[in-house]
Design a protein around this motif. Structure first.
Motif, PDB file in Angstrom:
ATOM      1  N   LEU A   1       1.214  -0.924   0.193  1.00 33.05           N
ATOM      2  CA  LEU A   1       0.080  -0.209  -0.079  1.00 33.05           C
ATOM      3  C   LEU A   1       0.661   0.959   0.274  1.00 33.05           C
ATOM      4  O   LEU A   1       2.249   1.329   0.694  1.00 33.05           O
ATOM      5  N   VAL A   2       0.717   1.823  -0.625  1.00 32.17           N
ATOM      6  CA  VAL A   2       1.636   3.566  -1.118  1.00 32.17           C
ATOM      7  C   VAL A   2       0.777   4.497  -0.862  1.00 32.17           C
ATOM      8  O   VAL A   2      -0.668   5.082  -0.841  1.00 32.17           O
ATOM      9  N   LEU A   3       1.217   4.965   0.221  1.00 27.44           N
ATOM     10  CA  LEU A   3       0.250   5.998   0.992  1.00 27.44           C
ATOM     11  C   LEU A   3       1.566   7.753   0.606  1.00 27.44           C
ATOM     12  O   LEU A   3       3.061   7.907   1.206  1.00 27.44           O
ATOM     13  N   ALA A   4       0.716   8.442  -0.315  1.00 25.84           N
ATOM     14  CA  ALA A   4       1.297   9.187  -0.886  1.00 25.84           C
ATOM     15  C   ALA A   4       0.895  10.977   0.205  1.00 25.84           C
ATOM     16  O   ALA A   4       0.600  10.738   0.817  1.00 25.84           O
ATOM     17  N   ARG A   5       1.684  12.288  -0.633  1.00 28.57           N
ATOM     18  CA  ARG A   5       1.561  13.323   0.030  1.00 28.57           C
ATOM     19  C   ARG A   5       0.450  14.126  -0.566  1.00 28.57           C
ATOM     20  O   ARG A   5      -0.350  15.076   0.011  1.00 28.57           O
ATOM     21  N   CYS A   6      -0.511  13.258  -1.791  1.00 31.26           N
ATOM     22  CA  CYS A   6      -2.013  13.796  -1.949  1.00 31.26           C
ATOM     23  C   CYS A   6      -2.451  12.352  -2.720  1.00 31.26           C
ATOM     24  O   CYS A   6      -2.059  11.691  -2.336  1.00 31.26           O
ATOM     25  N   GLY A   7      -4.144  13.015  -2.507  1.00 29.00           N
ATOM     26  CA  GLY A   7      -4.928  11.683  -2.546  1.00 29.00           C
ATOM     27  C   GLY A   7      -4.329  10.879  -4.255  1.00 29.00           C
ATOM     28  O   GLY A   7      -4.155   9.651  -3.959  1.00 29.00           O
TER      29      GLY A   7
ATOM     30  N   ASP B   1      -9.673   7.181   3.459  1.00 21.56           N
ATOM     31  CA  ASP B   1      -9.395   8.024   4.414  1.00 21.56           C
ATOM     32  C   ASP B   1     -10.098   6.666   5.339  1.00 21.56           C
ATOM     33  O   ASP B   1     -10.041   6.384   6.136  1.00 21.56           O
ATOM     34  N   ARG B   2     -10.990   5.910   4.007  1.00 22.24           N
ATOM     35  CA  ARG B   2     -11.199   4.524   4.487  1.00 22.24           C
ATOM     36  C   ARG B   2      -9.736   3.848   5.061  1.00 22.24           C
ATOM     37  O   ARG B   2      -9.640   2.664   6.139  1.00 22.24           O
ATOM     38  N   PHE B   3      -8.905   3.710   4.205  1.00 19.24           N
ATOM     39  CA  PHE B   3      -7.269   2.752   4.283  1.00 19.24           C
ATOM     40  C   PHE B   3      -6.551   3.373   5.837  1.00 19.24           C
ATOM     41  O   PHE B   3      -6.245   2.587   6.654  1.00 19.24           O
ATOM     42  N   PHE B   4      -6.839   4.499   5.584  1.00 23.81           N
ATOM     43  CA  PHE B   4      -5.604   5.324   6.269  1.00 23.81           C
ATOM     44  C   PHE B   4      -7.119   6.356   7.238  1.00 23.81           C
ATOM     45  O   PHE B   4      -6.587   7.873   6.054  1.00 23.81           O
TER      46      PHE B   4
ATOM     47  N   ALA C   1      -0.439   8.771  14.481  1.00 26.20           N
ATOM     48  CA  ALA C   1      -0.088   7.661  15.779  1.00 26.20           C
ATOM     49  C   ALA C   1      -1.513   7.463  14.582  1.00 26.20           C
ATOM     50  O   ALA C   1      -1.908   5.339  15.139  1.00 26.20           O
ATOM     51  N   THR C   2      -2.331   7.675  13.731  1.00 22.37           N
ATOM     52  CA  THR C   2      -3.552   6.689  13.082  1.00 22.37           C
ATOM     53  C   THR C   2      -2.971   5.901  12.339  1.00 22.37           C
ATOM     54  O   THR C   2      -4.002   4.690  11.735  1.00 22.37           O
ATOM     55  N   LEU C   3      -1.896   5.759  12.119  1.00 23.92           N
ATOM     56  CA  LEU C   3      -0.866   4.483  10.789  1.00 23.92           C
ATOM     57  C   LEU C   3      -0.301   3.314  12.557  1.00 23.92           C
ATOM     58  O   LEU C   3       0.152   2.246  11.605  1.00 23.92           O
ATOM     59  N   ALA C   4      -1.057   3.801  13.237  1.00 24.58           N
ATOM     60  CA  ALA C   4      -0.355   2.461  14.237  1.00 24.58           C
ATOM     61  C   ALA C   4      -0.614   1.193  14.485  1.00 24.58           C
ATOM     62  O   ALA C   4      -0.085   0.121  14.307  1.00 24.58           O
ATOM     63  N   GLY C   5      -2.099   1.189  14.189  1.00 29.72           N
ATOM     64  CA  GLY C   5      -2.151  -0.604  13.226  1.00 29.72           C
ATOM     65  C   GLY C   5      -1.840  -0.936  12.528  1.00 29.72           C
ATOM     66  O   GLY C   5      -1.658  -2.212  11.994  1.00 29.72           O
ATOM     67  N   PHE C   6      -0.903  -0.259  11.263  1.00 30.32           N
ATOM     68  CA  PHE C   6      -0.356  -0.497  10.575  1.00 30.32           C
ATOM     69  C   PHE C   6       1.051  -1.341  10.229  1.00 30.32           C
ATOM     70  O   PHE C   6       2.491  -0.304  10.307  1.00 30.32           O
ATOM     71  N   SER C   7       1.008  -2.354  10.801  1.00 28.26           N
ATOM     72  CA  SER C   7       2.732  -2.456  12.139  1.00 28.26           C
ATOM     73  C   SER C   7       3.617  -3.578  11.248  1.00 28.26           C
ATOM     74  O   SER C   7       2.609  -4.738  10.978  1.00 28.26           O
ATOM     75  N   ALA C   8       4.406  -3.622  11.165  1.00 32.27           N
ATOM     76  CA  ALA C   8       4.598  -5.509  10.770  1.00 32.27           C
ATOM     77  C   ALA C   8       4.800  -5.907  11.767  1.00 32.27           C
ATOM     78  O   ALA C   8       4.491  -6.594  12.859  1.00 32.27           O
ATOM     79  N   GLY C   9       4.168  -7.369  10.334  1.00 26.46           N
ATOM     80  CA  GLY C   9       4.063  -8.507  11.048  1.00 26.46           C
ATOM     81  C   GLY C   9       2.290  -8.719  11.140  1.00 26.46           C
ATOM     82  O   GLY C   9       1.963  -9.880  11.527  1.00 26.46           O
ATOM     83  N   ARG C  10       1.257  -7.468  11.269  1.00 30.51           N
ATOM     84  CA  ARG C  10       0.104  -8.022  11.244  1.00 30.51           C
ATOM     85  C   ARG C  10      -0.327  -8.212  10.686  1.00 30.51           C
ATOM     86  O   ARG C  10      -0.704  -7.571   9.332  1.00 30.51           O
ATOM     87  N   LEU C  11      -1.792  -8.811  10.708  1.00 29.44           N
ATOM     88  CA  LEU C  11      -2.478  -9.443   9.842  1.00 29.44           C
ATOM     89  C   LEU C  11      -2.950  -8.267   9.113  1.00 29.44           C
ATOM     90  O   LEU C  11      -3.702  -7.242   9.033  1.00 29.44           O
ATOM     91  N   LEU C  12      -3.074  -8.221   7.574  1.00 27.09           N
ATOM     92  CA  LEU C  12      -3.817  -6.736   6.617  1.00 27.09           C
ATOM     93  C   LEU C  12      -5.041  -6.589   6.690  1.00 27.09           C
ATOM     94  O   LEU C  12      -5.209  -5.597   7.099  1.00 27.09           O
ATOM     95  N   ASP C  13      -5.757  -8.371   6.586  1.00 30.17           N
ATOM     96  CA  ASP C  13      -7.656  -8.215   7.677  1.00 30.17           C
ATOM     97  C   ASP C  13      -7.076  -7.788   8.574  1.00 30.17           C
ATOM     98  O   ASP C  13      -8.777  -6.867   8.641  1.00 30.17           O
ATOM     99  N   GLU C  14      -6.980  -8.058  10.051  1.00 28.93           N
ATOM    100  CA  GLU C  14      -7.529  -6.688  11.255  1.00 28.93           C
ATOM    101  C   GLU C  14      -6.941  -5.346  10.476  1.00 28.93           C
ATOM    102  O   GLU C  14      -7.386  -4.406  11.691  1.00 28.93           O
ATOM    103  N   ALA C  15      -6.065  -5.580  10.658  1.00 25.52           N
ATOM    104  CA  ALA C  15      -5.631  -3.519  10.150  1.00 25.52           C
ATOM    105  C   ALA C  15      -6.550  -3.105   9.056  1.00 25.52           C
ATOM    106  O   ALA C  15      -7.035  -1.923   9.788  1.00 25.52           O
ATOM    107  N   LEU C  16      -6.969  -3.345   8.220  1.00 24.50           N
ATOM    108  CA  LEU C  16      -7.698  -2.891   7.374  1.00 24.50           C
ATOM    109  C   LEU C  16      -9.427  -2.826   8.373  1.00 24.50           C
ATOM    110  O   LEU C  16     -10.331  -2.307   7.637  1.00 24.50           O
TER     111      LEU C  16
END
Lengths: 240, 240
Positions: free
Chosen positions: A95-101, B135-138, B214-229
């Motif tokens: 997943l790629v998080l860039a500086r614009c949507g 924003d749905r993803f991040f 901090a809103t990206l904290a759930g996207f951490s190494a080793g985490r299951l993609l389905d759980e993070a999403l």
């Protein structure tokens, strides 16, 4: 089997990669390598004008794709006379998080293969396909199994689709902002995504003395699924 | 949004799970939970009788699914007038090596959603969708980005599809041999498959003082993609 390294699938309006055409590839080597690195595909087909997108396991032999299902399944009944279908395989790599949507994106590798899906009716051909359905993933495994019964063979339908056209599309550039946006004060990153094997779970009813065969060594905890499947494919189809 | 826990999608010949019908589920809770746990789907649609199976990112709002692409794309042009489509999401959870070929299988969780896909033409609706596409993803990320330009909004097509029918199909029983086959002397196992996040790779051109929100904290190494999403979805759509 019949391919050469330089062979490519023909390109027309069906499979030409139009959006981001620089990402498109049509050569057998690229298309087949992606097909051989996965177990799960999605097949699109049409019944009475309604499109269906069905997930299934599949494998490749030369320029033919195979998948299977219940003889009673709606999809397979519909395909028995040679229906147009599209089989797609996709690996999500980041997943790629860039500086614009607009530049938010994902790295991926995908193949779309087009052809006409047909039920295998010939019994010998079907029995051979049922062997490869297992052995493509787990080389030599069928010889170690309880033999299939006539009832099981009858209950399993196998579909073959000659690849008439195909395209691969690969995005692997990760984060790519517009040059002027690097001055915009926000956070940006690439989050890798990987599909990996967990620790194999042996059956808790194994007979005494039964151990894991060496042919499964490639399926080890933490291994990338695509690597394990590519390796297994090469063992079962050494000619490619 | 409009759902209740007990709500279900209607069942007819299009979405009824026929093969292994015991694996079929139609309730909003099951269908939506699976839809909200993934980023990648495959969409089947038809152009001139030819089915296409296209991978794309998508998200859900209530009983509506959204995906996007280039305004120039073949798929999206075709869908502008409300074309029948089927959007499918699949998680592969294991490979199952049984004692006979017939019982070789895989654990999986999938949803097929049927409806008519339509291009969003209303500008305000489209701009709101483009915010949620990120924003749905991040959660909350759009507010931190360089604002979209009119050109970017124009270049991005967004498709909305009200889910008219849907079915979820889940296989999670792992290894299941016929009772008499447990006496057959061969090896059998379940190999778990997981899609996980790697170590996030920050842009190497971050401005001084810019740190990971901090809103990206759930996207951490080793985490299951389905759980993070799933977790990110709940932050962006607290009402479900």
């Amino acid at each position: 089997m019949t391919e050469t390294t330089a062979a490519s699938y023909p390109i027309d309006e069906t499979n030409r990669v139009k959006r981001r055409h620089d990402r498109g590839r049509y050569d057998h080597a690229t298309v087949h390598a992606l097909l051989d690195s996965a177990a799960l595909c999605h097949v699109a087909y049409v019944i009475d004008g309604q499109p269906y997108c069905t997930p299934t396991l599949y494998w490749r032999e030369g320029t033919t794709l195979y998948w299977h299902g219940s003889s009673a399944s709606r999809m397979l009944r519909n395909l028995s006379e040679g229906q147009p279908a599209c089989l797609t395989v996709t690996h999500l790599d980041s997943l790629v998080l860039a500086r614009c949507g607009f530049n938010h994106s994902a790295d991926y590798r995908s193949v779309m293969a087009f052809g006409h899906a047909k039920l295998i009716e010939d019994l010998a051909e079907k029995e051979r396909a049922l062997v490869m359905m297992v052995d493509r993933f787990f080389p030599g495994r069928t010889a170690t199994l309880r033999p299939s019964t006539a009832q099981e063979i009858k209950a399993t339908a196998v579909v073959a689709m000659e690849i008439e056209k195909a395209s691969a599309k690969i995005r692997s550039k990760g984060l790519a902002d517009d040059e002027e946006d690097y001055a915009f004060p926000t956070y940006a990153e690439r989050i890798p995504v990987r599909t990996v094997l967990g620790t194999p779970e042996p059956c808790d009813r194994l007979l005494p003395g039964i151990t894991r065969p060496a042919t499964l060594a490639g399926f080890s905890a933490g291994r990338l699924l695509d690597e394990a499947l590519t390796e297994a494919y090469a063992m079962s189809y050494p000619a490619g």
